[in-house]
Write a protein that holds these residues in place. Structure first.
Motif, PDB file in Angstrom:
ATOM      1  N   LEU A 100       0.799  -1.285  -0.186  1.00 58.29           N
ATOM      2  CA  LEU A 100      -0.175   0.031   0.198  1.00 58.29           C
ATOM      3  C   LEU A 100       0.801   1.304  -0.259  1.00 58.29           C
ATOM      4  N   HIS A 101       1.937   1.287   0.588  1.00 57.98           N
ATOM      5  CA  HIS A 101       2.729   2.358   0.664  1.00 57.98           C
ATOM      6  C   HIS A 101       3.542   2.776  -0.675  1.00 57.98           C
ATOM      7  N   LEU A 102       3.271   1.697  -1.438  1.00 57.63           N
ATOM      8  CA  LEU A 102       3.660   2.062  -3.020  1.00 57.63           C
ATOM      9  C   LEU A 102       2.643   2.545  -3.845  1.00 57.63           C
ATOM     10  N   GLN A 103       1.582   2.565  -3.467  1.00 59.71           N
ATOM     11  CA  GLN A 103       0.455   2.964  -4.239  1.00 59.71           C
ATOM     12  C   GLN A 103       0.263   4.267  -4.231  1.00 59.71           C
ATOM     13  N   LYS A 104       0.492   4.999  -5.297  1.00 63.03           N
ATOM     14  CA  LYS A 104       0.466   6.554  -5.422  1.00 63.03           C
ATOM     15  C   LYS A 104      -0.667   7.208  -4.698  1.00 63.03           C
ATOM     16  N   TYR A 105      -1.845   6.546  -4.936  1.00 62.97           N
ATOM     17  CA  TYR A 105      -3.136   7.288  -4.259  1.00 62.97           C
ATOM     18  C   TYR A 105      -3.319   6.797  -2.896  1.00 62.97           C
ATOM     19  N   ASN A 106      -2.831   5.756  -2.268  1.00 60.42           N
ATOM     20  CA  ASN A 106      -3.260   5.429  -1.213  1.00 60.42           C
ATOM     21  C   ASN A 106      -2.790   6.552  -0.062  1.00 60.42           C
ATOM     22  N   PRO A 107      -3.537   6.670   0.894  1.00 57.95           N
ATOM     23  CA  PRO A 107      -3.280   7.677   1.877  1.00 57.95           C
ATOM     24  C   PRO A 107      -2.038   7.622   2.805  1.00 57.95           C
ATOM     25  N   LEU A 108      -1.561   6.284   2.661  1.00 60.58           N
ATOM     26  CA  LEU A 108      -0.516   5.968   3.416  1.00 60.58           C
ATOM     27  C   LEU A 108       0.883   6.209   2.697  1.00 60.58           C
ATOM     28  N   CYS A 109       0.730   6.432   1.261  1.00 64.46           N
ATOM     29  CA  CYS A 109       1.646   6.759   0.530  1.00 64.46           C
ATOM     30  C   CYS A 109       1.871   8.144   0.439  1.00 64.46           C
ATOM     31  N   HIS A 110       0.658   8.958   0.823  1.00 66.77           N
ATOM     32  CA  HIS A 110       0.768  10.290   0.764  1.00 66.77           C
ATOM     33  C   HIS A 110       1.552  10.963   2.020  1.00 66.77           C
ATOM     34  N   VAL A 111       1.321  10.176   3.126  1.00 69.42           N
ATOM     35  CA  VAL A 111       1.784  10.384   4.329  1.00 69.42           C
ATOM     36  C   VAL A 111       3.354   9.929   4.400  1.00 69.42           C
ATOM     37  N   LYS A 112       3.667   9.012   3.669  1.00 68.04           N
ATOM     38  CA  LYS A 112       5.041   8.520   3.466  1.00 68.04           C
ATOM     39  C   LYS A 112       5.625   9.808   2.690  1.00 68.04           C
ATOM     40  N   PHE A 151      -8.824   9.885  -2.061  1.00 70.67           N
ATOM     41  CA  PHE A 151      -7.278  10.177  -2.001  1.00 70.67           C
ATOM     42  C   PHE A 151      -6.472  10.198  -3.428  1.00 70.67           C
ATOM     43  N   LYS A 152      -7.465  10.355  -4.488  1.00 68.18           N
ATOM     44  CA  LYS A 152      -6.836  10.198  -5.785  1.00 68.18           C
ATOM     45  C   LYS A 152      -6.454  11.866  -6.092  1.00 68.18           C
ATOM     46  N   VAL A 153      -5.303  12.461  -5.632  1.00 65.58           N
ATOM     47  CA  VAL A 153      -4.907  13.378  -5.488  1.00 65.58           C
ATOM     48  C   VAL A 153      -3.253  13.440  -5.980  1.00 65.58           C
ATOM     49  N   ASP A 154      -2.662  14.383  -6.712  1.00 71.10           N
ATOM     50  CA  ASP A 154      -1.406  14.171  -7.065  1.00 71.10           C
ATOM     51  C   ASP A 154      -0.439  14.769  -5.826  1.00 71.10           C
ATOM     52  N   SER A 201      22.919  13.751  -4.869  1.00 70.13           N
ATOM     53  CA  SER A 201      21.969  12.747  -4.171  1.00 70.13           C
ATOM     54  C   SER A 201      21.712  13.042  -2.704  1.00 70.13           C
ATOM     55  N   PRO A 202      20.457  12.783  -2.399  1.00 65.64           N
ATOM     56  CA  PRO A 202      20.039  13.185  -0.935  1.00 65.64           C
ATOM     57  C   PRO A 202      20.884  12.615   0.145  1.00 65.64           C
ATOM     58  N   LEU A 203      20.962  12.922   1.394  1.00 71.39           N
ATOM     59  CA  LEU A 203      21.703  12.445   2.210  1.00 71.39           C
ATOM     60  C   LEU A 203      21.085  10.906   2.600  1.00 71.39           C
ATOM     61  N   PHE A 204      19.989  11.008   3.055  1.00 72.71           N
ATOM     62  CA  PHE A 204      19.126   9.788   3.211  1.00 72.71           C
ATOM     63  C   PHE A 204      18.901   8.936   2.139  1.00 72.71           C
ATOM     64  N   SER A 205      19.111   7.694   2.260  1.00 76.74           N
ATOM     65  CA  SER A 205      18.667   6.742   1.286  1.00 76.74           C
ATOM     66  C   SER A 205      17.245   6.069   1.865  1.00 76.74           C
ATOM     67  N   VAL A 206      16.642   5.871   0.747  1.00 76.35           N
ATOM     68  CA  VAL A 206      15.147   5.394   1.121  1.00 76.35           C
ATOM     69  C   VAL A 206      14.971   3.961   0.656  1.00 76.35           C
ATOM     70  N   PHE A 207      14.653   3.032   1.500  1.00 80.28           N
ATOM     71  CA  PHE A 207      14.249   1.216   1.061  1.00 80.28           C
ATOM     72  C   PHE A 207      13.029   1.320   1.319  1.00 80.28           C
ATOM     73  N   ASP A 208      12.179   1.324   0.393  1.00 80.52           N
ATOM     74  CA  ASP A 208      10.679   0.949   0.529  1.00 80.52           C
ATOM     75  C   ASP A 208      10.072  -0.122  -0.087  1.00 80.52           C
ATOM     76  N   ASP A 209      11.129  -1.199  -0.644  1.00 82.97           N
ATOM     77  CA  ASP A 209      10.612  -2.434  -0.957  1.00 82.97           C
ATOM     78  C   ASP A 209      11.434  -3.511  -0.612  1.00 82.97           C
ATOM     79  N   LEU A 210      11.772  -3.489   0.540  1.00 77.57           N
ATOM     80  CA  LEU A 210      12.799  -4.572   1.074  1.00 77.57           C
ATOM     81  C   LEU A 210      11.828  -5.785   1.268  1.00 77.57           C
ATOM     82  N   ASP A 211      12.288  -7.079   1.170  1.00 80.57           N
ATOM     83  CA  ASP A 211      11.331  -8.446   1.383  1.00 80.57           C
ATOM     84  C   ASP A 211      11.072  -8.259   2.834  1.00 80.57           C
TER      85      ASP A 211
END
Ligand code: PHE
Length: 472
Positions: free
Chosen positions: A97-109, A364-367, A126-136
């Motif tokens: 869900l956190h990878l689904q563009k229009y899910n509220p969880l993705c907005h907050v993320k 929640f379908k907002v860009d 490149s940003p200082l923080f690396s983001v991992f959002d698809d680890l097993d």
């Protein structure tokens, strides 16, 4: 979680965090796979049928369940006495869900990542923080517990609180399970966003799958003491006598911990202001986690309720040492996305994040992730209440968690709440009796009592067969 649903207690956003990893209290919390991947009888616990590989909508095979093994994201986990995952819970791993563009969880993320990028500008492109959002989400026991110093006998390891693939692997119970491996890979600043899994009671704020954001920042001497002259004078680590106090770990200097604590707390206050607005009232609560010392929870007063939004602290130095970063000092925090989003958008039920109902999804379908959305209830469909009473099996352990899982795996998202409403001991029979109230409700149409009765009868049958209870 009881605390959150009780009107008089402070509402906890990361209640799961608190319950599982703090030393004192201890207990521990589902969705639609849109295409109805699973059918009731396919749960391994309840039948020996084989569930075929499931596609996740992108055409990727996600998982398969056979009587002897679970195959998840291409890896095979042989079944053993520890296995308690079922196809229903495994199906949630495909939703992301956190990878689904229009899910509220993705907005907050996105709001959180934005904030961290702005707060920690980098000198390179490149940003200082690396983001991992698809680890097993399938991790080893070592990753989830040992690597972050959770004692072997710590209650958070219990089978009744986690979804084990087998005695060596489980669905991660928190994003902290990736801390050590990412540090070992050489990273100093990173975020992990992901789905986490815990067995728990069932109500409007608990779902066995939910989402966390973890942040880790490791600092060297010159990151901690920015001023050259000061850095020359001060140290990160004690050389003389080393004692652990409530304020610091044995190896750290008071100066280093003070600087790190102040940086951590300032960052977090700014983060909640970024999310909830400048006027948000906050308070720090001291706590205990096996992987940080000192440790705190941050609560925010939102619409008159104290809401625990995150756990954080100065990372235990041995985690850094074991991962090859012993020359640095680190802070970490972990927050729960659901409860944050529930408050932000006034979403009344945690199941709504998993809804595929267009009336919910459309809102929640907002860009723009900053769009000030207030969730409007899609007309409330009536609930059906069914009670189930049974005698617990003699001479065997019965756990309510097993019953909750069973109800969820049969009723799926139609189950709104399961609560133990009565229990007593019958002296003559020498047996315990439990009565549970199950509330069934469809989020998108009226569920008839007849339909609920069919599900309820299946629950009764499965409980009798698999949990060996005697229905009264
Ligand atoms: N992993 C903790 C939990 O889920 C939260 C946490 C993360 C606390 C990082 C401190 C530091 O309970």
């Amino acid at each position: 979680m009881k605390m959150a649903s009780c009107a008089c207690a402070p509402l906890s956003v990361t209640g799961m965090i608190q319950r599982s990893f703090k030393i004192s209290k201890f207990l521990l919390p589902q969705s639609t796979c849109s295409s109805g991947y699973l059918r009731l009888s396919h749960s391994r616990n309840y039948s020996q049928s084989v569930v075929n590989p499931v596609e996740n909508g992108n055409g990727d095979v996600n998982f398969a369940v056979t009587p002897t093994a679970t195959i998840l994201n291409g890896k095979t986990y042989p079944v053993d006495e520890y296995t308690n995952v079922n196809p229903k819970i495994l199906s949630y791993t495909c939703r992301k869900l956190h990878l689904q563009k229009y899910n509220p969880l993705c907005h907050v993320k996105r709001r959180i990542i934005d904030f961290i990028y702005k707060e920690f500008p980098s000198r390179t492109r490149s940003p200082l923080f690396s983001v991992f959002d698809d680890l097993d989400p399938a991790v080893s026991v070592e990753q989830n517990f040992d690597s972050i110093l959770i004692p072997k006998d710590h209650p958070s390891r219990k089978k009744s609180d986690n979804y084990y693939l087998n005695n060596n692997h489980l669905l991660r119970a928190h994003t902290s399970s990736h801390q050590a491996e990412l540090i070992r890979s050489g990273l100093n600043n990173f975020l992990v966003v992901g789905d986490v899994y815990r067995r728990d009671e069932i109500d409007k704020t608990h779902f066995p799958a939910f989402h966390q954001v973890e942040a880790v920042r490791l600092c060297g001497l010159h990151d901690v003491f920015r001023d050259e002259n000061i850095a020359r004078e001060l140290k990160l680590f004690e050389t003389g006598k080393c004692v652990r106090t409530p304020e610091k770990q044995e190896t750290h200097t008071v100066d280093a911990v003070m600087m790190m604590t102040s940086a951590l707390k300032t960052t977090l206050i700014k983060l909640v202001q970024h999310l909830f607005g400048k006027d948000v009232e906050t308070r720090w609560v001291e706590t205990f986690f096996p992987f940080t010392h000192p440790s705190w929870e941050l609560e925010v007063n939102y619409n008159g309720e104290w809401l625990e939004v995150l756990g954080c602290g100065i990372m235990e130095q041995s985690i850094l040492q074991n991962a090859g970063a012993g020359d640095k000092i680190g802070w970490a925090f972990g927050l729960g996305l659901e409860r944050l989003a529930m408050k932000l958008y006034q979403i009344p039920d945690i199941r709504l994040f998993w809804s595929v109902d267009s009336g919910v999804v459309h809102q929640f379908k907002v860009d723009d992730p900053y769009a000030p959305i207030i969730y409007k209830p899609v007309s409330q469909y009536p609930p059906c209440k069914n009670d189930i009473s049974f005698w617990l099996p003699e001479n065997s352990t019965f756990s309510s968690a097993d019953f909750y899982d069973l109800v969820r795996s049969i009723g799926g998202e139609l189950v709104e709440q399961v609560s133990l409403v009565d229990e007593f001991y019958h002296k003559k029979k020498q047996r315990w009796s439990h009565c549970y109230r199950i509330i069934y409700r469809d989020m998108s149409k009226t569920l008839t009592q007849e339909e609920a009765n069919v599900i309820h009868a299946a629950v009764e049958q499965a409980a009798a067969k698999n949990l060996r209870v005697d229905i009264r």
